[in-house]
Design a protein around this motif. Sequence first.
Motif, short mmCIF file in Angstrom:
data_model
loop_
_atom_site.label_atom_id
_atom_site.label_comp_id
_atom_site.label_asym_id
_atom_site.label_seq_id
_atom_site.Cartn_x
_atom_site.Cartn_y
_atom_site.Cartn_z
N ALA A 60 22.88 50.09 39.59
CA ALA A 60 22.19 49.90 38.32
C ALA A 60 22.90 50.64 37.19
N ALA A 79 26.01 48.75 36.31
CA ALA A 79 25.66 47.49 35.66
C ALA A 79 25.26 47.71 34.20
N ARG A 98 21.48 43.13 38.37
CA ARG A 98 22.76 43.73 38.77
C ARG A 98 23.78 42.66 39.12
N LEU A 114 17.35 45.40 34.41
CA LEU A 114 17.97 46.63 34.88
C LEU A 114 17.05 47.84 34.71
N CYS A 132 15.10 48.98 37.76
CA CYS A 132 15.79 49.60 38.89
C CYS A 132 15.41 51.08 39.06
#
Length: 238
Positions: free
Chosen positions: A52, A55, A209, A234, A237
């Motif tokens: 995460a 990303a 992701r 995201l 996460c």
Amino acid sequence: MIRSTTRAAAVPLLLALAGLAGCAAGPGAGPAAEPRPVPAPAVGSPGFPPSAARARRQLAALRVAWGEHGETYERGAFGETWSDETDAPGGRNGCDTRDDVLRRDLSGVRVGDRNPCVVLSGVLRDPYTGEELPYSFRRASRIQTDHVVALAAAWRAGAWAWSPERRLAYANDLDVLLATNEETNHEKGAKTPDKWRPPRREYGCEYGRRWTGIKAKYGLAVTPPEKRALEELLATCG
């Protein structure tokens, strides 16, 4: 006398049956072909999808732009069929890409005796819905192979300018692909995350992701609404 006659008559009959069995293979038939060796497993790139944190960094660095050339998209621009002849992760192992995806994503996989590339049966836990779906070679269309960032979406985001070789590699890259059920795949289509998200909310983080990782890997742009949607995914996460 009766038993002796019966035994004597049986001998020619057995010889005749043996001759028929020998002819069944046809003239010039040799020994049965040896089974193919089990191909190396194809799982995609190590460390994919990105974490995460990574990303989020990748998303911040992506080019933001509205889609282009959507009207010129054609599926054939990414190759007409699945191909093993690419340098994408999982390529050149002797199996076509769809079989690689099935062997990776299904559990309880049973493959062919003579061709271990071919998946005969297994069970998919659909990442988008969480459903457990049996797979059968005879009803293969019930489970489809989804390009997470669809080919049409990749085209609009920059793939229109790629070489045919790069587009073929993208279409067969296991990092880009997931097995999923037919209905969900059709519903998703070429929509970006601002227009479609997996029904299974627990998969939102990984979906974000994966999508971001694919866009970063191939240098594809994101639209402003798409970027906001990815930021939201995201954020789940933790």
